[in-house]
Design a protein around this motif. Sequence first.
Motif, short mmCIF file in Angstrom:
data_model
loop_
_atom_site.label_atom_id
_atom_site.label_comp_id
_atom_site.label_asym_id
_atom_site.label_seq_id
_atom_site.Cartn_x
_atom_site.Cartn_y
_atom_site.Cartn_z
N ARG A 1 0.83 -1.20 0.00
CA ARG A 1 0.00 0.00 0.00
C ARG A 1 0.87 1.26 0.00
NH1 ARG A 1 -5.70 -1.11 3.14
NH2 ARG A 1 -5.89 -3.32 2.64
N HIS A 2 1.96 1.22 0.73
CA HIS A 2 2.90 2.33 0.73
C HIS A 2 3.49 2.53 -0.67
CE1 HIS A 2 5.99 4.98 2.58
NE2 HIS A 2 6.77 4.48 1.63
N GLU A 3 3.82 1.45 -1.32
CA GLU A 3 4.37 1.53 -2.67
C GLU A 3 3.37 2.21 -3.62
OE1 GLU A 3 6.13 -1.45 -6.15
OE2 GLU A 3 5.64 -2.23 -4.17
N PHE A 4 2.09 1.90 -3.43
CA PHE A 4 1.06 2.54 -4.26
C PHE A 4 1.03 4.05 -4.01
CE2 PHE A 4 -3.11 4.25 -5.12
CZ PHE A 4 -3.43 3.72 -6.37
N LEU A 5 1.15 4.46 -2.75
CA LEU A 5 1.18 5.89 -2.44
C LEU A 5 2.32 6.58 -3.17
CD1 LEU A 5 0.60 6.17 1.44
CD2 LEU A 5 -1.08 6.50 -0.39
N GLU A 6 3.49 5.96 -3.15
CA GLU A 6 4.65 6.57 -3.81
C GLU A 6 4.43 6.67 -5.31
OE1 GLU A 6 8.38 5.46 -0.93
OE2 GLU A 6 7.74 3.93 -2.36
N THR A 7 3.86 5.64 -5.91
CA THR A 7 3.58 5.66 -7.35
C THR A 7 2.56 6.75 -7.68
OG1 THR A 7 4.04 3.30 -7.53
CG2 THR A 7 2.73 4.29 -9.30
N PHE A 8 1.52 6.84 -6.86
CA PHE A 8 0.50 7.86 -7.09
C PHE A 8 1.10 9.26 -7.02
CE2 PHE A 8 -2.36 11.03 -5.33
CZ PHE A 8 -3.39 11.02 -6.27
N LEU A 9 1.92 9.52 -6.00
CA LEU A 9 2.52 10.84 -5.84
C LEU A 9 3.41 11.20 -7.03
CD1 LEU A 9 3.49 11.00 -2.07
CD2 LEU A 9 1.92 12.51 -3.28
N GLN A 10 4.19 10.24 -7.49
CA GLN A 10 5.05 10.48 -8.65
C GLN A 10 4.23 10.87 -9.87
OE1 GLN A 10 7.30 6.86 -9.02
NE2 GLN A 10 8.53 7.25 -7.19
N ARG A 11 3.13 10.14 -10.09
CA ARG A 11 2.28 10.42 -11.24
C ARG A 11 1.56 11.76 -11.08
NH1 ARG A 11 1.58 8.77 -16.59
NH2 ARG A 11 -0.38 9.76 -17.25
N PHE A 12 1.07 12.04 -9.89
CA PHE A 12 0.36 13.30 -9.64
C PHE A 12 1.28 14.49 -9.95
CE2 PHE A 12 -0.99 16.92 -7.22
CZ PHE A 12 -2.37 16.86 -7.14
N LEU A 13 2.49 14.45 -9.40
CA LEU A 13 3.42 15.56 -9.59
C LEU A 13 3.89 15.66 -11.03
CD1 LEU A 13 5.42 15.19 -6.27
CD2 LEU A 13 3.73 16.96 -6.84
N ALA A 14 4.02 14.53 -11.73
CA ALA A 14 4.40 14.55 -13.14
C ALA A 14 3.31 15.20 -13.98
CB ALA A 14 4.68 13.13 -13.63
N GLU A 15 2.05 14.85 -13.68
CA GLU A 15 0.96 15.46 -14.41
C GLU A 15 0.82 16.94 -14.06
OE1 GLU A 15 -2.70 13.31 -14.10
OE2 GLU A 15 -1.81 11.42 -14.77
N TRP A 16 1.04 17.29 -12.79
CA TRP A 16 0.94 18.68 -12.34
C TRP A 16 1.94 19.56 -13.12
CZ3 TRP A 16 -2.31 20.84 -8.62
CH2 TRP A 16 -2.03 22.17 -8.26
N SER A 17 3.15 19.02 -13.30
CA SER A 17 4.20 19.79 -13.97
C SER A 17 4.12 19.71 -15.49
CB SER A 17 5.58 19.29 -13.51
OG SER A 17 5.77 17.94 -13.91
N GLY A 18 3.23 18.84 -16.00
CA GLY A 18 3.08 18.69 -17.45
C GLY A 18 4.05 17.73 -18.07
N ASP A 19 4.70 16.92 -17.24
CA ASP A 19 5.68 15.96 -17.76
C ASP A 19 5.05 14.62 -18.14
OD1 ASP A 19 7.71 17.80 -17.40
OD2 ASP A 19 8.18 17.11 -15.38
N ALA A 20 3.80 14.43 -17.83
CA ALA A 20 3.14 13.14 -18.13
C ALA A 20 1.75 13.39 -18.69
CB ALA A 20 3.04 12.30 -16.87
#
Length: 214
Positions: free
Chosen positions: A195-214
């Motif tokens: 579950r912790h691993e999922f949180l880390e993956t979600f955060l990475q994706r969220f921030l990538a989309e926020w910055s326009g990198d994904a």
Amino acid sequence: MSLLEQTAAWVKAHHAGDSSGHDWWHIDRVRRMALRLAQDEGADPFVTELAALLHDVGDWKFHNGDEKAGSRIAREWLMTHHAAEDLVVHVCGIIDQLSFKGAGVNTDMPSIEGRCVQDADRLDAIGAIGVGRAFAFGGKFGRPMYDPDIPPELHATFAAYKSKGGPTLNHFSEKLLLLRDRMQTAAGKRLAASRHEFLETFLQRFLAEWSGDA
């Protein structure tokens, strides 16, 4: 009806209409997970289930920061239904110590039943459901999803933690990402890892989309 059946019915009505992630289904998930952990740990299933059912009846977040509201409401319910004093003390002790109170505050449980309920509650705060609950809570209280100009804070005291009001994404650093290493049961630790691993993956994706990198 048995005390457990009466308590479940009362708690279900008590949490009806909640949209903050503290609804009946949260209680039910915590109850089922706590019983699963109790079986592995050799904990008393009756005490574990009763504490799990009552753990959020007076959450301080909905009672003006009153950290004793939960145990007070639970005690009144249990005494009205003629529960033994030692049972009341045990269950209310679990409720008093259950909540996360800040990165710098120790909330280890003295009883195995308490550890099972606490781990179950914390498991429901991480993983996919934990992400959903975090944003449901933030939306309920008018918090923005994210603001890069407001950094997260690791609160040293419960008073500081109670006064926080930052963006929902800060809650990941301030609490959710800390929970894996605070699990106290063997099964809780195993389940928290993925579950912790999922949180880390979600955060990475969220921030990538926020910055326009994904």
